[in-house]
Design an enzyme around this catalytic site. Structure first.
Site, PDB file in Angstrom:
ATOM      1  N   ARG A   8      20.744  29.194 -12.609  1.00 21.05           N
ATOM      2  CA  ARG A   8      21.723  29.684 -13.416  1.00 21.05           C
ATOM      3  C   ARG A   8      22.036  28.383 -14.388  1.00 21.05           C
ATOM      4  O   ARG A   8      22.424  27.417 -13.944  1.00 21.05           O
ATOM      5  CB  ARG A   8      22.841  30.341 -12.721  1.00 21.05           C
ATOM      6  CG  ARG A   8      23.988  30.868 -13.851  1.00 21.05           C
ATOM      7  CD  ARG A   8      25.159  31.375 -13.053  1.00 21.05           C
ATOM      8  NE  ARG A   8      26.045  31.555 -13.932  1.00 21.05           N
ATOM      9  CZ  ARG A   8      27.423  32.333 -13.456  1.00 21.05           C
ATOM     10  NH1 ARG A   8      27.541  32.075 -12.151  1.00 21.05           N
ATOM     11  NH2 ARG A   8      28.177  32.512 -14.433  1.00 21.05           N
ATOM     12  N   HIS A   9      22.217  28.570 -15.630  1.00 20.54           N
ATOM     13  CA  HIS A   9      22.457  27.779 -16.583  1.00 20.54           C
ATOM     14  C   HIS A   9      23.974  26.921 -16.348  1.00 20.54           C
ATOM     15  O   HIS A   9      24.583  27.544 -15.559  1.00 20.54           O
ATOM     16  CB  HIS A   9      22.588  28.306 -17.929  1.00 20.54           C
ATOM     17  CG  HIS A   9      23.573  29.189 -18.352  1.00 20.54           C
ATOM     18  ND1 HIS A   9      24.952  28.625 -18.529  1.00 20.54           N
ATOM     19  CD2 HIS A   9      23.937  30.610 -18.350  1.00 20.54           C
ATOM     20  CE1 HIS A   9      25.807  29.750 -18.864  1.00 20.54           C
ATOM     21  NE2 HIS A   9      25.090  30.752 -18.492  1.00 20.54           N
ATOM     22  N   GLU A  11      27.756  25.189 -16.718  1.00 17.45           N
ATOM     23  CA  GLU A  11      28.902  25.816 -17.776  1.00 17.45           C
ATOM     24  C   GLU A  11      28.854  25.662 -19.283  1.00 17.45           C
ATOM     25  O   GLU A  11      28.296  24.408 -19.717  1.00 17.45           O
ATOM     26  CB  GLU A  11      30.080  24.944 -17.301  1.00 17.45           C
ATOM     27  CG  GLU A  11      31.509  25.397 -17.951  1.00 17.45           C
ATOM     28  CD  GLU A  11      32.505  24.559 -17.802  1.00 17.45           C
ATOM     29  OE1 GLU A  11      33.480  24.623 -16.858  1.00 17.45           O
ATOM     30  OE2 GLU A  11      32.733  23.238 -18.326  1.00 17.45           O
ATOM     31  N   ARG A  60      22.081  27.841 -24.191  1.00 20.29           N
ATOM     32  CA  ARG A  60      22.813  27.503 -23.009  1.00 20.29           C
ATOM     33  C   ARG A  60      21.632  27.439 -21.901  1.00 20.29           C
ATOM     34  O   ARG A  60      21.645  26.456 -20.663  1.00 20.29           O
ATOM     35  CB  ARG A  60      24.021  28.027 -22.460  1.00 20.29           C
ATOM     36  CG  ARG A  60      24.040  29.737 -22.365  1.00 20.29           C
ATOM     37  CD  ARG A  60      25.198  30.241 -22.212  1.00 20.29           C
ATOM     38  NE  ARG A  60      25.459  31.538 -21.763  1.00 20.29           N
ATOM     39  CZ  ARG A  60      25.251  32.613 -22.671  1.00 20.29           C
ATOM     40  NH1 ARG A  60      25.185  32.427 -23.907  1.00 20.29           N
ATOM     41  NH2 ARG A  60      25.571  33.814 -22.413  1.00 20.29           N
ATOM     42  N   GLU A  86      21.448  36.947 -20.787  1.00 20.68           N
ATOM     43  CA  GLU A  86      22.685  37.546 -20.017  1.00 20.68           C
ATOM     44  C   GLU A  86      22.937  38.875 -20.494  1.00 20.68           C
ATOM     45  O   GLU A  86      22.501  39.356 -21.523  1.00 20.68           O
ATOM     46  CB  GLU A  86      24.052  36.535 -20.556  1.00 20.68           C
ATOM     47  CG  GLU A  86      25.196  36.865 -19.979  1.00 20.68           C
ATOM     48  CD  GLU A  86      25.205  36.979 -18.368  1.00 20.68           C
ATOM     49  OE1 GLU A  86      24.617  37.760 -17.759  1.00 20.68           O
ATOM     50  OE2 GLU A  86      25.798  35.929 -17.836  1.00 20.68           O
ATOM     51  N   TYR A  89      27.812  41.744 -23.633  1.00 28.03           N
ATOM     52  CA  TYR A  89      29.232  42.408 -23.272  1.00 28.03           C
ATOM     53  C   TYR A  89      29.989  43.177 -24.324  1.00 28.03           C
ATOM     54  O   TYR A  89      31.115  43.459 -24.402  1.00 28.03           O
ATOM     55  CB  TYR A  89      30.219  41.375 -22.848  1.00 28.03           C
ATOM     56  CG  TYR A  89      30.147  40.571 -21.379  1.00 28.03           C
ATOM     57  CD1 TYR A  89      30.826  41.375 -20.302  1.00 28.03           C
ATOM     58  CD2 TYR A  89      29.346  39.656 -21.138  1.00 28.03           C
ATOM     59  CE1 TYR A  89      30.667  41.017 -19.049  1.00 28.03           C
ATOM     60  CE2 TYR A  89      29.187  39.328 -19.892  1.00 28.03           C
ATOM     61  CZ  TYR A  89      29.904  39.986 -18.713  1.00 28.03           C
ATOM     62  OH  TYR A  89      29.605  39.636 -17.358  1.00 28.03           O
ATOM     63  N   ARG A 113      33.747  44.290 -16.469  1.00 31.70           N
ATOM     64  CA  ARG A 113      33.357  43.049 -15.876  1.00 31.70           C
ATOM     65  C   ARG A 113      32.312  43.425 -14.649  1.00 31.70           C
ATOM     66  O   ARG A 113      31.055  42.933 -14.436  1.00 31.70           O
ATOM     67  CB  ARG A 113      34.259  41.994 -15.717  1.00 31.70           C
ATOM     68  CG  ARG A 113      34.861  41.266 -16.682  1.00 31.70           C
ATOM     69  CD  ARG A 113      36.039  40.401 -16.607  1.00 31.70           C
ATOM     70  NE  ARG A 113      35.269  39.161 -16.156  1.00 31.70           N
ATOM     71  CZ  ARG A 113      35.838  37.993 -15.615  1.00 31.70           C
ATOM     72  NH1 ARG A 113      37.223  38.039 -15.473  1.00 31.70           N
ATOM     73  NH2 ARG A 113      35.232  36.831 -15.243  1.00 31.70           N
ATOM     74  N   HIS A 181      20.725  33.220 -16.482  1.00 35.70           N
ATOM     75  CA  HIS A 181      22.111  33.467 -16.452  1.00 35.70           C
ATOM     76  C   HIS A 181      22.492  34.433 -15.286  1.00 35.70           C
ATOM     77  O   HIS A 181      21.784  34.872 -14.591  1.00 35.70           O
ATOM     78  CB  HIS A 181      22.371  34.383 -18.031  1.00 35.70           C
ATOM     79  CG  HIS A 181      22.051  33.812 -19.251  1.00 35.70           C
ATOM     80  ND1 HIS A 181      22.854  32.995 -20.067  1.00 35.70           N
ATOM     81  CD2 HIS A 181      20.614  33.896 -19.837  1.00 35.70           C
ATOM     82  CE1 HIS A 181      22.046  32.596 -20.846  1.00 35.70           C
ATOM     83  NE2 HIS A 181      20.554  33.158 -20.742  1.00 35.70           N
ATOM     84  N   GLY A 182      23.937  34.400 -15.112  1.00 32.28           N
ATOM     85  CA  GLY A 182      24.227  34.913 -14.014  1.00 32.28           C
ATOM     86  C   GLY A 182      23.920  36.408 -13.632  1.00 32.28           C
ATOM     87  O   GLY A 182      23.439  36.789 -12.611  1.00 32.28           O
TER      88      GLY A 182
END
Length: 251
Positions: A8-9, A11, A60, A86, A89, A113, A181-182
């Site tokens: 995972r990238h 922060e 990222r 990712e 959103y 979320r 990504h997460g």
């Protein structure tokens, strides 16, 4: 046996500012750059090397990949895909998470979320934040570009790329690193480990710590583990677990 590494990238600047990032193309923070370098150092120390790397088209993830590979003194072929992005959103992108909780209520924002199959409010196609206006996606059919996504949507768009591109590379004996990504990595973990829809919302993947999967010839997991100092890994896992529990209470 095949070995697959997920990363995972580190922060990002918007992680730092507590903003919803999604497909917004924000860079790593200074802390994120250090996390990426440490991941590369860990992989080098543990004698990992890669024949091919897959990453998203977001900077990222790309920065994380580049910094990690530089620490490894390695330059394998790289493939970029929007399918590893990712989760999108929607209209929440760019918004401060705390401010959104004040506006819509904490419980509602936590549902957006954390729920597996409930999307946040969608972007209008006229909104400049919509991916159809971004040159990164000029070669992607507009019908495939999301206005908003839940984790289920992320899973649905990730899986074809896994089955058509990544899995065949692994079966050919290539050593693969995926930097993403997460949520896109959670989608893959859900598939590999057959995690239920209910359980996957509780699972978090810490930034910048390589997650190693050992797979059999059918690409079924034999085991998986995080690299690095056990105390540091434990602390990172406890941190994301605490965050997950706090969010789950309102899901």
């Amino acid at each position: 046996m095949h070995t697959l590494v997920l990363l995972r990238h580190g922060e990002s600047t918007w992680n730092q500012e507590n903003r919803f990032s999604g497909w917004t193309d924000v860079p790593l923070s200074e802390k994120g750059k250090e996390e990426a370098k440490e991941a590369g150092q860990l992989l080098l120390k543990e004698n990992f090397s890669f024949d091919i790397v897959y990453t998203s088209v977001l900077k990222r993830a790309i920065q994380t990949m580049e910094l990690a590979l530089k620490e490894m003194h390695s330059s394998p072929p790289i493939k970029y895909s929007w399918r590893l992005n990712e989760r999108h959103y929607g209209a929440l992108q760019g918004m401060n998470k705390s401010e959104m909780a004040q506006k819509f209520g904490e419980a509602q924002v936590k549902i957006w979320r954390r729920s597996y199959a409930i999307r946040p409010p969608s972007l209008k196609k006229s909104d400049p934040r919509h991916p159809m206006h971004d040159s990164l996606y000029k070669n992607v059919p507009r019908s495939l570009l999301p206005s908003s996504e839940c984790l289920k949507d992320t899973y649905t768009r990730f899986l074809p790329y896994w089955k058509e591109e990544i899995a065949p590379s692994i079966k050919k004996g290539k050593r693969v690193l995926i930097v993403a990504h997460g949520n896109s990595l959670r989608a893959l973990v859900k598939y590999l480990d057959k995690v239920s829809d209910r359980k996957i919302v509780e699972l978090n993947i810490p930034t910048g710590i390589p997650l190693v999967y050992e797979l059999d010839n059918s690409l079924k997991p034999l085991r998986h583990y995080y690299l690095g100092d056990p105390k540091k890994v434990k602390a990172a896992m406890e941190k994301v677990e605490a965050q997950g529990k706090a969010k789950k209470q309102h899901s």
